[in-house]
Write an enzyme that holds these catalytic residues in place. Structure first.
Site, PDB file in Angstrom:
ATOM      1  N   THR A  35       0.849  -1.190   0.000  1.00  0.00           N
ATOM      2  CA  THR A  35       0.000   0.000   0.000  1.00  0.00           C
ATOM      3  C   THR A  35       0.887   1.244   0.000  1.00  0.00           C
ATOM      4  O   THR A  35       1.943   1.246   0.640  1.00  0.00           O
ATOM      5  CB  THR A  35      -0.887  -0.010   1.263  1.00  0.00           C
ATOM      6  OG1 THR A  35      -1.836  -1.076   1.136  1.00  0.00           O
ATOM      7  CG2 THR A  35      -1.652   1.300   1.444  1.00  0.00           C
ATOM      8  N   GLY A  36       0.429   2.285  -0.690  1.00  0.00           N
ATOM      9  CA  GLY A  36       1.139   3.565  -0.613  1.00  0.00           C
ATOM     10  C   GLY A  36       1.498   4.116  -1.981  1.00  0.00           C
ATOM     11  O   GLY A  36       1.171   3.535  -3.028  1.00  0.00           O
ATOM     12  N   THR A  38       4.442   4.483  -3.410  1.00  0.00           N
ATOM     13  CA  THR A  38       5.448   3.749  -4.199  1.00  0.00           C
ATOM     14  C   THR A  38       4.774   2.564  -4.891  1.00  0.00           C
ATOM     15  O   THR A  38       5.021   2.304  -6.076  1.00  0.00           O
ATOM     16  CB  THR A  38       6.612   3.279  -3.290  1.00  0.00           C
ATOM     17  OG1 THR A  38       7.004   4.380  -2.462  1.00  0.00           O
ATOM     18  CG2 THR A  38       7.796   2.830  -4.112  1.00  0.00           C
ATOM     19  N   ASP A  91       6.291  -4.154  -1.468  1.00  0.00           N
ATOM     20  CA  ASP A  91       5.677  -3.080  -0.673  1.00  0.00           C
ATOM     21  C   ASP A  91       6.695  -1.967  -0.426  1.00  0.00           C
ATOM     22  O   ASP A  91       7.907  -2.197  -0.475  1.00  0.00           O
ATOM     23  CB  ASP A  91       5.190  -3.655   0.667  1.00  0.00           C
ATOM     24  CG  ASP A  91       4.111  -2.808   1.326  1.00  0.00           C
ATOM     25  OD1 ASP A  91       3.845  -1.678   0.843  1.00  0.00           O
ATOM     26  OD2 ASP A  91       3.532  -3.275   2.327  1.00  0.00           O
ATOM     27  N   ALA A  93       8.112   1.299   2.200  1.00  0.00           N
ATOM     28  CA  ALA A  93       8.458   1.410   3.628  1.00  0.00           C
ATOM     29  C   ALA A  93       8.692   2.887   3.935  1.00  0.00           C
ATOM     30  O   ALA A  93       8.945   3.689   3.027  1.00  0.00           O
ATOM     31  CB  ALA A  93       9.703   0.599   3.952  1.00  0.00           C
ATOM     32  N   ASP A  94       8.592   3.213   5.212  1.00  0.00           N
ATOM     33  CA  ASP A  94       8.864   4.601   5.637  1.00  0.00           C
ATOM     34  C   ASP A  94      10.334   4.794   5.948  1.00  0.00           C
ATOM     35  O   ASP A  94      10.888   5.874   5.712  1.00  0.00           O
ATOM     36  CB  ASP A  94       8.004   4.947   6.852  1.00  0.00           C
ATOM     37  CG  ASP A  94       6.535   4.777   6.535  1.00  0.00           C
ATOM     38  OD1 ASP A  94       6.082   5.392   5.556  1.00  0.00           O
ATOM     39  OD2 ASP A  94       5.857   3.991   7.208  1.00  0.00           O
ATOM     40  N   GLU A 113      -0.183  -5.580   5.912  1.00  0.00           N
ATOM     41  CA  GLU A 113       1.093  -5.655   5.177  1.00  0.00           C
ATOM     42  C   GLU A 113       2.023  -6.690   5.801  1.00  0.00           C
ATOM     43  O   GLU A 113       2.724  -7.416   5.091  1.00  0.00           O
ATOM     44  CB  GLU A 113       1.771  -4.285   5.154  1.00  0.00           C
ATOM     45  CG  GLU A 113       1.040  -3.300   4.253  1.00  0.00           C
ATOM     46  CD  GLU A 113       1.531  -1.867   4.374  1.00  0.00           C
ATOM     47  OE1 GLU A 113       1.279  -1.081   3.443  1.00  0.00           O
ATOM     48  OE2 GLU A 113       2.157  -1.519   5.387  1.00  0.00           O
ATOM     49  N   LYS A 131      14.489   7.217   2.156  1.00  0.00           N
ATOM     50  CA  LYS A 131      13.957   6.284   3.164  1.00  0.00           C
ATOM     51  C   LYS A 131      15.051   5.425   3.787  1.00  0.00           C
ATOM     52  O   LYS A 131      14.806   4.719   4.760  1.00  0.00           O
ATOM     53  CB  LYS A 131      12.920   5.352   2.523  1.00  0.00           C
ATOM     54  CG  LYS A 131      11.792   6.046   1.768  1.00  0.00           C
ATOM     55  CD  LYS A 131      10.730   6.502   2.699  1.00  0.00           C
ATOM     56  CE  LYS A 131       9.488   7.026   2.033  1.00  0.00           C
ATOM     57  NZ  LYS A 131       8.669   6.020   1.421  1.00  0.00           N
TER      58      LYS A 131
HETATM   59  C1  5RP Z   1       1.536   1.877   4.334  1.00  0.00           C
HETATM   60  C2  5RP Z   1       2.997   1.658   4.297  1.00  0.00           C
HETATM   61  C3  5RP Z   1       3.733   2.231   3.139  1.00  0.00           C
HETATM   62  O1  5RP Z   1       4.385   1.206   2.467  1.00  0.00           O
HETATM   63  C4  5RP Z   1       4.731   3.228   3.650  1.00  0.00           C
HETATM   64  O2  5RP Z   1       4.063   4.187   4.448  1.00  0.00           O
HETATM   65  C5  5RP Z   1       5.448   3.940   2.490  1.00  0.00           C
HETATM   66  O3  5RP Z   1       4.512   4.707   1.793  1.00  0.00           O
HETATM   67  P1  5RP Z   1       4.889   5.497   0.469  1.00  0.00           P
HETATM   68  O4  5RP Z   1       5.255   4.498  -0.569  1.00  0.00           O
HETATM   69  O5  5RP Z   1       3.627   6.270   0.144  1.00  0.00           O
HETATM   70  O6  5RP Z   1       6.026   6.443   0.795  1.00  0.00           O
HETATM   71  O7  5RP Z   1       3.600   1.036   5.141  1.00  0.00           O
HETATM   72  O8  5RP Z   1       0.969   1.356   5.509  1.00  0.00           O
END
Ligand code: 5RP
Length: 226
Positions: A35-36, A38, A91, A93-94, A113, A131
């Protein structure tokens, strides 16, 4: 506040990482979709390849987006024919630290996730270069049961409910924990010991197979964990 140019570069890096990860997927695979923003670059890259794959989605937003692009999204629950294992999950990540501990859950989807990452033979993390950090910094997203929420928040202490994030698909409340992260493993096991805490955004290195980092227009695969 990031400048417009910085935003553009970040998007370019997210896209580069996502497109590189899409190449890991082959016809016949079951694929976990994160999700997000990326992952939003991953979905069209996957759809364009027109592979014969079945996907599970970690959020309603990803599910809707993937379906609109023609990807086959199937349930990941008790319904038959059940899928109990995934070939790959991809996926964002932050934060990613040098040992490959992750903080996830900026979008509040970390509980699903983590279930999807744990079920995958290969968990591929896709991030833009900012990140990648030397040391994880709070906040750490958490999901707590609505029942007993005030008691759980009291136990967690330095935590704040997110005012504008909707409940998780399971009805959990999303909060952020703002303490100091000295030892991610110790912190993760403390979170795991708290009744009422459904999930937290610390993902251990053992869960992560690959980290793909966008750097400018290209993507680099981080060498094995230190
Ligand atoms: C969502 C997440 C996302 O993968 C994380 O926040 C990164 O988001 P983005 O790709 O928008 O920077 O863990 O729950």
């Amino acid at each position: 506040m990031p400048t417009k140019a910085a935003d553009g570069r970040t998007d370019q890096e997210k896209r580069a990482a996502a497109e590189a990860a899409a190449e890991f997927v082959e016809s016949g695979m079951t694929v976990g979709l994160g999700t997000g923003s990326t992952v939003a670059f991953l979905l069209p890259a996957l759809a364009e390849r027109r592979l014969d794959i079945r996907c599970v989605a970690t959020s309603p937003a990803t599910e809707a987006n993937a379906r609109s692009l023609g990807l086959d999204v199937v349930p990941f629950d008790e319904s038959a024919p059940a899928i109990s294992q995934l070939d790959v999950a991809i996926d964002g990540a932050d934060q990613v630290d040098p040992d490959w501990w992750l903080i996830k859950g900026g979008g509040g989807a970390h509980t699903r996730e983590k279930v999807v990452a744990a079920a995958a033979a290969r968990f591929v993390v896709i991030v833009s270069s900012e990140k990648v950090v030397e040391r994880l910094e709070s906040p750490v997203p958490v999901e707590i049961l609505a029942f007993g929420a005030q008691a759980t928040l009291r136990e967690l202490q330095r935590s704040v409910l997110r005012p504008s994030t909707p409940l998780s698909p399971e009805g959990g409340l999303i909060a952020d924990w703002f303490g100091e992260i000295r030892d991610p493993a110790q912190l993760a096991s403390w979170f795991d010991s708290i009744a009422g805490l459904v999930g937290h955004g610390l993902f251990p290195p053992e869960m992560v197979s690959d980290v793909i980092v966008g750097r400018g227009p290209s993507a680099e695969r981080l060498p094995g964990r230190r």
